[in-house]
Design a protein around this motif. Structure first.
Motif, PDB file in Angstrom:
ATOM      1  N   HIS A 190     -11.741  -0.797  -4.041  1.00 28.84           N
ATOM      2  CA  HIS A 190     -11.822  -0.663  -5.496  1.00 28.84           C
ATOM      3  C   HIS A 190     -10.419  -0.692  -6.105  1.00 28.84           C
ATOM      4  O   HIS A 190     -10.179  -1.375  -7.116  1.00 28.84           O
ATOM      5  CB  HIS A 190     -12.532   0.651  -5.863  1.00 28.84           C
ATOM      6  CG  HIS A 190     -12.505   0.949  -7.335  1.00 28.84           C
ATOM      7  ND1 HIS A 190     -13.265   0.249  -8.252  1.00 28.84           N
ATOM      8  CD2 HIS A 190     -11.757   1.847  -8.055  1.00 28.84           C
ATOM      9  CE1 HIS A 190     -13.011   0.702  -9.462  1.00 28.84           C
ATOM     10  NE2 HIS A 190     -12.110   1.682  -9.369  1.00 28.84           N
ATOM     11  N   ASP A 191      -9.495   0.053  -5.472  1.00 32.79           N
ATOM     12  CA  ASP A 191      -8.119   0.042  -5.976  1.00 32.79           C
ATOM     13  C   ASP A 191      -7.498  -1.347  -5.848  1.00 32.79           C
ATOM     14  O   ASP A 191      -6.698  -1.764  -6.693  1.00 32.79           O
ATOM     15  CB  ASP A 191      -7.263   1.059  -5.205  1.00 32.79           C
ATOM     16  CG  ASP A 191      -7.609   2.502  -5.565  1.00 32.79           C
ATOM     17  OD1 ASP A 191      -7.989   2.748  -6.727  1.00 32.79           O
ATOM     18  OD2 ASP A 191      -7.492   3.371  -4.683  1.00 32.79           O
ATOM     19  N   LYS A 194      -1.901   3.616  -2.280  1.00 35.83           N
ATOM     20  CA  LYS A 194      -3.324   3.302  -2.411  1.00 35.83           C
ATOM     21  C   LYS A 194      -3.740   2.360  -1.280  1.00 35.83           C
ATOM     22  O   LYS A 194      -2.941   1.541  -0.811  1.00 35.83           O
ATOM     23  CB  LYS A 194      -3.614   2.615  -3.752  1.00 35.83           C
ATOM     24  CG  LYS A 194      -3.350   3.459  -4.988  1.00 35.83           C
ATOM     25  CD  LYS A 194      -4.370   4.574  -5.143  1.00 35.83           C
ATOM     26  CE  LYS A 194      -4.131   5.338  -6.451  1.00 35.83           C
ATOM     27  NZ  LYS A 194      -5.104   6.439  -6.611  1.00 35.83           N
ATOM     28  N   GLU A 208       0.827  -1.205   0.000  1.00 35.26           N
ATOM     29  CA  GLU A 208       0.000   0.000   0.000  1.00 35.26           C
ATOM     30  C   GLU A 208       0.865   1.261   0.000  1.00 35.26           C
ATOM     31  O   GLU A 208       0.542   2.253  -0.657  1.00 35.26           O
ATOM     32  CB  GLU A 208      -0.941  -0.006   1.213  1.00 35.26           C
ATOM     33  CG  GLU A 208      -2.051  -1.050   1.109  1.00 35.26           C
ATOM     34  CD  GLU A 208      -2.993  -1.028   2.294  1.00 35.26           C
ATOM     35  OE1 GLU A 208      -4.202  -1.265   2.088  1.00 35.26           O
ATOM     36  OE2 GLU A 208      -2.522  -0.775   3.425  1.00 35.26           O
ATOM     37  N   PHE A 244      -5.875  -3.473  -8.807  1.00 36.76           N
ATOM     38  CA  PHE A 244      -4.499  -3.935  -8.681  1.00 36.76           C
ATOM     39  C   PHE A 244      -4.387  -5.448  -8.810  1.00 36.76           C
ATOM     40  O   PHE A 244      -3.381  -5.963  -9.302  1.00 36.76           O
ATOM     41  CB  PHE A 244      -3.920  -3.485  -7.341  1.00 36.76           C
ATOM     42  CG  PHE A 244      -2.507  -3.915  -7.121  1.00 36.76           C
ATOM     43  CD1 PHE A 244      -1.473  -3.452  -7.923  1.00 36.76           C
ATOM     44  CD2 PHE A 244      -2.189  -4.808  -6.098  1.00 36.76           C
ATOM     45  CE1 PHE A 244      -0.172  -3.858  -7.725  1.00 36.76           C
ATOM     46  CE2 PHE A 244      -0.892  -5.220  -5.894  1.00 36.76           C
ATOM     47  CZ  PHE A 244       0.121  -4.749  -6.709  1.00 36.76           C
TER      48      PHE A 244
END
Length: 293
Positions: free
Chosen positions: A59-60, A45, A40, A64
């Motif tokens: 969502h990220d 993110k 992260e 990813f």
């Protein structure tokens, strides 16, 4: 990004928990947590979000996950290919432009039979320069025209020197005779100029070049006639003219650098030349048109 962290992340995607992911990748849960925090930080993110007591991908994190899978697959494929690949053999070969279309392709085939995983680096430069680069360690192997006063190298083949012209033009009838020849250290240069001097025949050197391609282009344009080895004339027409001085037969030989790093030994050189000669002898001789006047 750490590839092991990516594997741990994908294990979470598959199992839905750090505990089960830790078992799958044989790490502790705290180690998995630290890897995810580092991921992260690297991405800047948030990859996870809590929903009640459950931890899910954000969502990220979902975005990813697609890339993480591709990165791991690419990494594994790269490692597999690199481990499977045979080490390459570097060979630096020098060759005059004269023989780039005739001698060189046949020798290349033989070299690749000796070393299937060959890294072949070719330098096209005149014979005298090839010898200098061999002596200085910048080349391992060289194709050259043998000097008349030496027995250097291993013979690949011999070729008769010929005068060439373009029959669509009348360069061979012009006085003084326009000629395009190789540089001064070339045997054809010496034979052509010395022979014309002995005949007391007026001539004009249109150009001296270390390139057979350049000489062929000049002759093809009709500006001059040329003097070169028969195996180097390409699409030019040999000029059969008894009034022109005879040109010598030249020997094309293979020479090697005397270095412990050179993959080509003297024995290899000899075997390459023997194979080359056998192929030449077995090949059919194509008839060529001889122009006369």
């Amino acid at each position: 990004m750490d590839i092991d962290a990516l594997r741990s992340f994908l294990a979470f995607v598959e199992t839905g928990s750090f505990t089960r992911a830790a078992k799958q990748v044989h790490r502790t849960q705290s180690a998995i947590s630290m890897q995810m925090k580092k991921l992260e930080q690297d991405l800047n993110k948030k990859l996870f979000q809590k929903q009640g007591r459950l931890l899910n991908l954000s969502h990220d994190g979902q975005v990813f996950a697609r890339y993480a899978k591709q990165l791991v697959q690419l990494h594994d494929e790269t490692v597999k290919q690199m481990n499977a690949a045979q080490p390459s053999t570097l060979l630096r070969l020098g060759c005059p432009d004269d023989y780039a279309e005739s001698v060189l392709p046949k020798l290349i085939k033989l070299l690749h039979k000796c070393w299937p995983n060959l890294d072949l680096q070719i330098t096209c430069t005149p014979s005298n320069r090839v010898k200098i680069m061999i002596d200085s360690g910048h080349l391992d192997l060289g194709i050259i025209t043998r000097s008349s006063d030496t027995e250097e190298g291993y013979t690949l083949e011999s070729s008769q020197g010929v005068w060439t012209y373009n029959p669509l033009f009348n360069a061979h009838r012009i006085e003084p005779l326009p000629i395009a020849i190789f540089q001064r250290d070339c045997r054809f240069h010496q034979a052509a100029t010395d022979g014309l001097h002995k005949q007391n025949r007026a001539f004009k050197i249109i150009a001296c070049s270390g390139s057979a391609s350049a000489q062929r282009g000049i002759v093809r344009s009709g500006v001059a006639i040329g003097a070169m080895a028969k195996l180097s004339i390409g699409d030019l027409t040999p000029l059969d003219c008894q009034s022109l001085p005879a040109l010598p037969i030249v020997d094309i030989v293979l020479i090697r650098a005397n270095s412990s790093q050179n993959p080509v030994t003297d024995i290899t050189c000899l075997e390459l030349c023997q194979s080359y000669i056998s192929i030449n002898n077995a090949s059919e001789k194509k008839p060529s048109f001889i122009g006369t006047y």
